[in-house]
Design an enzyme around this catalytic site. Structure first.
Site, mmCIF file in Angstrom:
data_model
loop_
_atom_site.group_PDB
_atom_site.id
_atom_site.type_symbol
_atom_site.label_atom_id
_atom_site.label_comp_id
_atom_site.label_asym_id
_atom_site.label_seq_id
_atom_site.Cartn_x
_atom_site.Cartn_y
_atom_site.Cartn_z
ATOM 1 N N VAL A 198 0.757 -1.226 0.206
ATOM 2 C CA VAL A 198 0.220 -0.034 -0.035
ATOM 3 C C VAL A 198 0.866 1.262 0.108
ATOM 4 C CG1 VAL A 198 -2.027 -0.899 1.040
ATOM 5 C CG2 VAL A 198 -0.307 0.011 2.652
ATOM 6 N N TYR A 245 1.837 1.698 22.495
ATOM 7 C CA TYR A 245 1.199 1.911 21.200
ATOM 8 C C TYR A 245 1.607 3.116 20.378
ATOM 9 C CZ TYR A 245 -2.600 1.010 17.840
ATOM 10 O OH TYR A 245 -3.512 0.795 16.662
ATOM 11 N N LYS A 257 -3.672 5.892 14.023
ATOM 12 C CA LYS A 257 -5.038 5.554 14.045
ATOM 13 C C LYS A 257 -6.086 6.767 14.172
ATOM 14 C CE LYS A 257 -4.982 1.062 13.585
ATOM 15 N NZ LYS A 257 -5.308 0.490 12.284
#
Ligand code: NAD
Ligand code: 0WE
Length: 255
Positions: free
Chosen positions: A65, A155, A162
């Site tokens: 991608v 994270y 995100k």
């Protein structure tokens, strides 16, 4: 008689039988959708091809991608073989392993750019190529995590990616709404997949969810996939730009 009879979808992000994308693929297939799959690299091709073929798929295409020419050629093939597309599932994320430990402040410029490129910008790039063959009633679905909104140890840059993915999903929903194309994201609770392997503290996180979430358990790939089925189907015809939590209710708890 399936909810998705006669429809066609493409799934980005199957790595193995534990992938959230694989659970979604099976759920959509069981309701009658014909599916195409993409994979990155030869190693993953050998994993994805047998899974895809077990659902009768014939379009199994390479796509990194980060590569615009890969994305273009995927949709050239889909256009030539199918002519149109009803559903696009984006279930792709990546950050360098060293950015998923320690302090966020140590995120490198390159690591930040890579995580946002693969995990957020790719939704925009893929949508742009897909939309010309998507008709009224088509849907775009991506996968996100609560680390976009709240801080979770380790994270780190993925939380920022995100947040960008969720905002991109809303802007795409606004762009594409007038054409009758809906764009939504699913925010899943932690699930043991390849992307969770070797993440320090992941098992502890599963235990915290099972203890604190209203439903007192973790979610399964199948539960996440059921919401994807709802979002892919006309049952959700009035829903766009949303982030739907499939997390045993964890996100509603304050204390
Ligand atoms: P997974 O490892 O099975 O899937 C991740 C996929 O991303 C893999 O198929 C991988 O090939 C693909 N990918 C990575 N770099 C790529 C690139 N350059 N080009 C194309 N594909 C690339 O893990 P998963 O947990 O099923 O993750 C799927 C999605 O779900 C991700 O967006 C992830 O952030 C999200 N998610 C996962 C959890 C969890 O706890 N597992 C929770 C919430 C959201
Ligand atoms: O989005 C994710 C994980 C995405 C991910 C995973 C990896 C592992 C292997 C992105 N890049 C990589 N790069 C690798 O080299 N999740 C929602 C799962 C996850 O990952 C965490 C979590 C949770 C939950 C990392 C730290 C803390 C919590």
């Amino acid at each position: 008689m399936g909810l998705l009879d006669g429809k066609r979808g493409i799934i980005f992000g199957v790595a193995n039988e534990r992938s959230i994308a694989w659970a979604i693929a099976q759920k959509l297939h069981n309701e009658g959708m014909e599916l195409a799959f993409t994979y990155v690299g030869k190693t993953l091709e050998s994993r994805v091809r047998p899974l895809a073929e077990s659902l009768g798929a014939t379009l199994i295409l390479p796509c990194d991608v980060t590569d615009d020419s890969d994305i273009k050629s995927v949709f050239e093939t889909v256009k030539r073989e199918w002519g149109s597309l009803d559903t696009l599932v984006h279930s792709v994320a990546f950050a360098n392993k060293e950015e998923l430990k320690g302090d966020f402040i140590d995120t490198s410029r390159e690591g930040f750019a890579l995580a946002l490129d693969i995990s957020a910008y790719s939704l925009v790039a893929i949508a742009r190529e897909a939309v010309p063959i998507m008709k009224e009633g088509s849907t775009i679905i991506s996968m996100t995590y609560y680390g976009s909104v709240k801080v979770f140890p380790n994270y780190n840059v993925m939380g920022v990616a995100k947040a960008a993915l969720e905002a991109s999903s809303r802007y795409l929903a606004a762009d594409l709404g007038p054409r009758g194309i809906r764009v939504n994201a699913i925010s899943a609770g932690p699930v043991k997949t390849l992307a969770a392997m070797g993440i320090s503290g992941f098992n502890a996180l599963l235990n915290i969810v099972a203890e604190k979430a209203p439903l007192k358990k973790n979610v399964t790939q199948e539960e996440v996939a059921s919401t994807a089925l709802y979002l892919a189907s006309p049952l959700s015809s009035g829903v766009t730009g949303e982030v739907i939590y499939v997390d045993s209710g964890y996100n509603i708890i304050g204390a």
